[in-house]
Design a protein around this motif. Sequence first.
Motif: not given
Length: 374
Positions: A285-304
Amino acid sequence: MFATGEIALLRPAGVAPLLERIRRVRAVSGIPLVGDDRWSSEHWGHVARAAADARLTPDIAWASMTSGSSGSPKIVLRTAMSWSASFPLIARLLDAGEADVVAVPAPPVSSLTLFSIAHALEGGPRPALARGHAIVPADYADATCFHGTPHAFRALLERGCPPKLRAALVGGSHLDADLRERAQARGIRVTSYYGSAELSIVATDDGSGLRVIDGIETRIVEGELQVRSPFAAERYASAPLRGDGRWVTSGDLATIDDGLLRLRGRADGAILTASATVIPEEVEAALRELPGVRDAVVCGLPDAVLGAVVVAIVEPESGAEPSVGDLRSQAARSLAPSHRPRRWHLATLPRTAAGKPARAETYARLIADGGAAS
């Protein structure tokens, strides 16, 4: 021939032939389920076997598919009343009756489209379906109202808004304020809503926030929204719905404050990073408010070290070319350090047939690409 009390898996066709085939199935108390002409023969076989093995009861009237945005689609079984009880509400929201035409860009496999067909068979507006798999304004030239996802609504407005369009019912994913304002500037009354294939419509938003519909009960159990509703489905084809008896859930986290329902993402999608819990939809929701952003998906990747890192896949607006550096600095103004994406990708998002961002496919592509940091 269509068998009484069994699921009839139908191939999509033009709107008039499809309505007639569904009418014939219902006339013998059959249960319509519409497939997708883009499915492979193997997938058609998989769905056909699942339909044949479904646990049916005499009151089941409709079968639909979940969107599959978070994984494999499932068959949802529901009674006739679970949809027809909401038809008066939908008619009011669309300001539409039998003489109207509703633009339904999602393909017939979508539960949203099958719902619109069921409504038409009981005196609702006639659905205008896409002739292909692209949004072509000519397919909806006579539409007086719209029912679909924000992605489809945006595309229709950008490519040629139907001249008679006066009302839009938008669900399936986030509707940004700019899209609502652009539609209202054209004289289109916009109502967004929260719902799912399992729950049907739960809450509506006229621009002042999501409010639960009268007659629907909600409760929050360990952060997860549960609903008791006359519009809810009965079960999946081979399993009960999630929840506790008649209290059912789609797995969404939420809060209810001062009468407003605030969604916080999927219970099974939370990212645990450096002892912080990050809800992807809040970051999106925060990223969609940024200029030039139509849509966004956020996910997590494993990190040691951190357990997981927050990754953003950003779809730019048409013609926009935001840089990762700009996105990082802008996101830092609105997101806490734990919620700021550490890796960024600029890409066109894969979408489900209904136009929702396909989270599972997005994640699979990210893994296939090595999840490289940007």
